[in-house]
Design an enzyme around this catalytic site. Structure first.
Site, PDB file in Angstrom:
ATOM      1  N   GLU A 231       0.819  -1.213   0.000  1.00  0.00           N
ATOM      2  CA  GLU A 231       0.000   0.000   0.000  1.00  0.00           C
ATOM      3  C   GLU A 231       0.854   1.265   0.000  1.00  0.00           C
ATOM      4  O   GLU A 231       0.884   2.029   0.970  1.00  0.00           O
ATOM      5  CB  GLU A 231      -0.969  -0.012   1.184  1.00  0.00           C
ATOM      6  CG  GLU A 231      -1.985  -1.133   1.080  1.00  0.00           C
ATOM      7  CD  GLU A 231      -3.107  -1.051   2.101  1.00  0.00           C
ATOM      8  OE1 GLU A 231      -2.910  -0.417   3.149  1.00  0.00           O
ATOM      9  OE2 GLU A 231      -4.167  -1.629   1.855  1.00  0.00           O
TER      10      GLU A 231
ATOM     11  N   GLU B  88      -5.916  -8.461  -0.503  1.00  0.00           N
ATOM     12  CA  GLU B  88      -6.435  -8.480   0.872  1.00  0.00           C
ATOM     13  C   GLU B  88      -7.939  -8.314   0.768  1.00  0.00           C
ATOM     14  O   GLU B  88      -8.424  -7.292   0.273  1.00  0.00           O
ATOM     15  CB  GLU B  88      -5.839  -7.334   1.700  1.00  0.00           C
ATOM     16  CG  GLU B  88      -4.352  -7.455   1.888  1.00  0.00           C
ATOM     17  CD  GLU B  88      -3.769  -6.312   2.714  1.00  0.00           C
ATOM     18  OE1 GLU B  88      -4.536  -5.629   3.418  1.00  0.00           O
ATOM     19  OE2 GLU B  88      -2.551  -6.109   2.632  1.00  0.00           O
TER      20      GLU B  88
HETATM   21  C1  GAL Z   1      -4.243  -3.009   4.838  1.00  0.00           C
HETATM   22  C2  GAL Z   1      -2.783  -3.367   4.939  1.00  0.00           C
HETATM   23  C3  GAL Z   1      -2.571  -4.612   5.767  1.00  0.00           C
HETATM   24  C4  GAL Z   1      -3.348  -4.509   7.026  1.00  0.00           C
HETATM   25  C5  GAL Z   1      -4.794  -4.317   6.703  1.00  0.00           C
HETATM   26  C6  GAL Z   1      -5.665  -4.240   7.931  1.00  0.00           C
HETATM   27  O1  GAL Z   1      -4.414  -1.675   4.534  1.00  0.00           O
HETATM   28  O2  GAL Z   1      -2.228  -3.590   3.683  1.00  0.00           O
HETATM   29  O3  GAL Z   1      -1.215  -4.766   6.048  1.00  0.00           O
HETATM   30  O4  GAL Z   1      -2.850  -3.445   7.764  1.00  0.00           O
HETATM   31  O5  GAL Z   1      -4.953  -3.113   6.001  1.00  0.00           O
HETATM   32  O6  GAL Z   1      -5.358  -3.133   8.714  1.00  0.00           O
END
Ligand code: GAL
Ligand code: ZN
Length: 672
Positions: A143, A305
């Site tokens: 990110e 994710e």
């Molecule tokens: C995303 C990030 C992850 C984790 C997730 C939940 O933005 O890439 O590493 O932090 O959010 O917070």
């Protein structure tokens, strides 16, 4: 078929547990694992000393069960030894505060010491894993984001400006630095703007030149892209051709990096999908994000994710039962080839203890694990039909980062918010069951029947000409207020608004009204145009001789003047919406406009999303985002591939229910 994956952090769990994790993943039908994207201190415990044995072992265990690997480069979390040796890598945020160690993303993308350390770890990983067939792809960093105003950034910014303007005179001319005595004698005099917070709709104490501020936004975006490119440069010569390079983007809401430019550097677009992060919880929010991500390369994408359980660092919000499955189908229907769940197991320690994964912190399979396994089985059932099926889009929505950055700098009126405006137009079209590609304004448009440009604030001649060509050839273009207000340097053109678009739109804006906390101003449709209301921002427009009003203001300062104007151009037409329209108004507008543009529209109950896919056969995916049953009328017999049941006139969807329907006879939404 879309594959399912998980985000796994073996370094956070005892080795004795890894084998069981890998077994459980394989048993649940998981086929891909993303790994190591924050593990720098474990991969390089001291400068230049690498420890890949643990990662080798984890990969061995996973691969032995048929799991493919997406390997992260760990640069989002520089280790303590690096910060200690080179404290200058810590970023100085726009308010000049130092972002220290103890969180993550504590680096400046322009610092030479960060570059050197990054090259070293990425090259070492590339050497070690580049020819490993078990590694399917690389995720660069995590990110990418963050502004920095350190001295290295300032020096780089000067180089960047030199590259863009050539001479300081050209910069002075383009920015209008005669204003407030801001003329520069040399690039070295240009500061980084103070951009703490844009004060909400008042006069900022620190209000930089809009041109300086816009270039700083572009520079920040370019800095992240350059940092990504640096890593790609280390990996590319070391990796096999089967390994793809990506990075996890953040959907539509995130507005610091020009993702159109970034996506040219990667092989496949990937992003992180947390539907619950939108406090309104509206279904169109992850839908827009997915369509924006698909639009970057006009190709299927990965979700690296995907929300699994509760989200939150301090305060939690939990998905309702069924929403994990529903949101997964939504992502897949919008073009996801891979959905990887964040995270495999809920952390026992660290900032994200309360960000719930597939397993709870205790590690025993529970509800979410079983739901995921069930989803995997279901997907296998529809794999044949979904394989290669892609969303059908007859409409395009133009998404422009220059306009977005410029509006962040001068929001003008709360009712003109870029994200919110795009979201409303998008939702109005999607509620009709019409597919939307979200594209850069420079994308080829001829295949779309409808092009929606809700926020084309920055316009140049090339763009105006391209839009003209699109409409002339038969397209329908919708323009909304504040189109054409700025040039590429964030300077106002010497023309009545919408300036370079005035001829195309068939209107000239003769007056504007900006009101805070306004009551809606009503307008009435004429000649089949919609009734509706504007809030906060109103324009008085003068239509060209060949344009006609589709709606007339009923009250307010501009009573009896046109609120929506239709202008024929060649074989097509342009609609100009002269104020900030609410959702209900836009719903009515597109319900009227789409059929006139030759687009078939569907009657969908509230909360039901419909995506049309074209593959071996044409499919309809119905998603019930409501927590109540919904009856959806069908215009012909369809088979629900998930339930294995035929439906005649209508189908009943359970709360948060999903149906995959085939075949479609009279399609909802027109063919391209
Ligand atoms: C995303 C990030 C992850 C984790 C997730 C939940 O933005 O890439 O590493 O932090 O959010 O917070
Ligand atoms: Zn910096």
């Amino acid at each position: 078929m879309a594959r399912l994956g998980v985000d796994y952090y073996p370094e956070q769990w005892p080795r004795a547990r890894w084998e069981q994790d890998a077994d459980l993943m394989a048993e649940a039908g998981i086929s891909i694992v993303r790994i190591a994207e924050f593990a720098w201190s474990e991969l390089e415990p001291s400068p230049g000393t690498f420890a890949f044995d643990w990662l080798d072992e984890a990969i061995d265990l996973l691969a032995a069960r048929g799991l493919a690997i997406v390997l992260g480069t760990p640069t989002a979390a520089p280790p303590a030894w690096l910060v200690e040796a080179h404290p200058e890598i810590l970023p100085r945020r726009a308010d000049r505060r130092l972002h220290g160690f103890g969180h993550r993303r504590h680096y400046c993308p322009n610092q030479p010491a960060m570059h050197a350390a990054t090259r070293r770890i990425v090259a070492a990983l590339g050497e070690h894993y580049g020819k490993d067939e078990r590694i399917e792809a690389w995720q660069i960093d995590n990110e990418l984001m963050g502004r920095c105003t350190c001295d290295a950034c300032l020096a780089r910014f000067h180089d960047w400006l030199r590259g863009r303007y050539g001479s300081i005179d050209a910069l002075n001319e383009s920015w209008g630095t005669v204003f407030w005595s801001q003329r520069y004698d040399d690039f070295a005099q240009v500061p980084l703007p103070e951009l703490g917070q844009v004060p909400p709709y008042g006069f900022g104490r620190e209000a930089p030149s809009p041109s300086l501020a816009l270039d700083y936004r572009r520079f920040t975006s370019d800095s992240h892209i350059a940092f990504l490119r640096l890593q790609v440069g280390e990996l590319r010569p070391r990796i096999g051709p089967q390994q793809r390079i990506t990075t996890n983007l953040m959907g539509f809401k995130f507005a610091e990096i020009d993702y159109h430019a970034l996506s040219a550097e990667i092989d496949v677009v990937a992003w992180d999908n947390y539907p619950l992060l939108d406090p309104t919880g509206r279904w169109s929010s992850p839908a827009l994000a997915a369509d924006a991500m698909r639009g970057l390369k006009r190709a299927p994408f990965w979700v690296l994710e995907q929300q699994t359980g509760a989200v939150g660092w301090e305060v939690l919000r939990t998905p309702r039962r069924g929403q994990m499955r529903l949101h997964s189908y939504q992502a897949i229907a919008h073009g996801a080839e891979l959905v990887s769940y964040f995270r495999w197991r809920t952390a026992r320690f660290g900032t994200e203890q309360h960000w719930y994964g597939v397993l709870d912190a205790h590690g025993r399979p529970g509800r979410r694990y079983h739901e995921l396994a069930e989803l995997g089985r279901e997907l296998e059932q529809v794999a044949g039909a979904l394989d290669g099926a892609e969303p059908v889009s007859v409409a395009a929505l133009l998404h422009d980062y220059d306009s977005r950055f410029a509006l962040q700098i001068q929001p003008t009126n709360p009712s003109l918010g870029y994200e919110e405006t795009v979201q409303r137009h998008y939702e109005a079209v999607r509620r009709l069951g019409v597919g939307v590609d979200v594209l850069a304004p420079t994308a080829p448009l001829s295949e779309y029947r409808l092009v929606v440009a809700p926020n084309l604030y920055v316009v140049d001649e090339a763009l105006a000409a391209a839009l003209h060509g699109y409409v002339e050839a038969g397209g329908t273009l919708v323009l909304a207020p504040r189109a054409g207000v700025k040039d590429r340097c964030n300077v106002v053109p010497e023309l009545p608004f919408p300036a370079l678009l005035a001829g195309l739109a068939g209107v000239e804006v003769v007056d504007v009204a900006s009101v805070l906390d306004a009551d809606p101003v009503q307008f009435a449709g004429v000649d089949g145009g919609p009734d509706g209301a504007f809030h906060g921002w109103y324009e008085q427009v003068e239509p060209a001789a060949d344009a006609r009003a589709l709606a007339i203001y009923e009250d307010g300062e501009f009573a009896e003047t046109p609120a929506i104007v239709s202008h024929p151009v060649g074989d097509g037409r342009v609609l100009y919406v002269a104020g900030a329209a609410d959702q209900a108004t836009l719903d009515r507008l597109y319900r009227a406009v789409a059929p006139e543009a030759g687009i078939a529209v569907a009657e969908l109950p509230d909360g039901v999303e419909c995506i049309q896919l074209r593959g071996a056969e044409t499919l309809l995916v119905l998603l019930n985002h409501a927590d109540e049953e919904r009856d959806v009328p069908l215009d012909g017999g369809r088979r629900d591939l998930l339930a294995g049941v035929d439906h005649d006139r209508s189908i009943r969807l359970a709360p948060f229910g999903v149906a995959v329907l085939a075949p479609v006879r009279a399609a909802i939404g027109a063919e391209k």
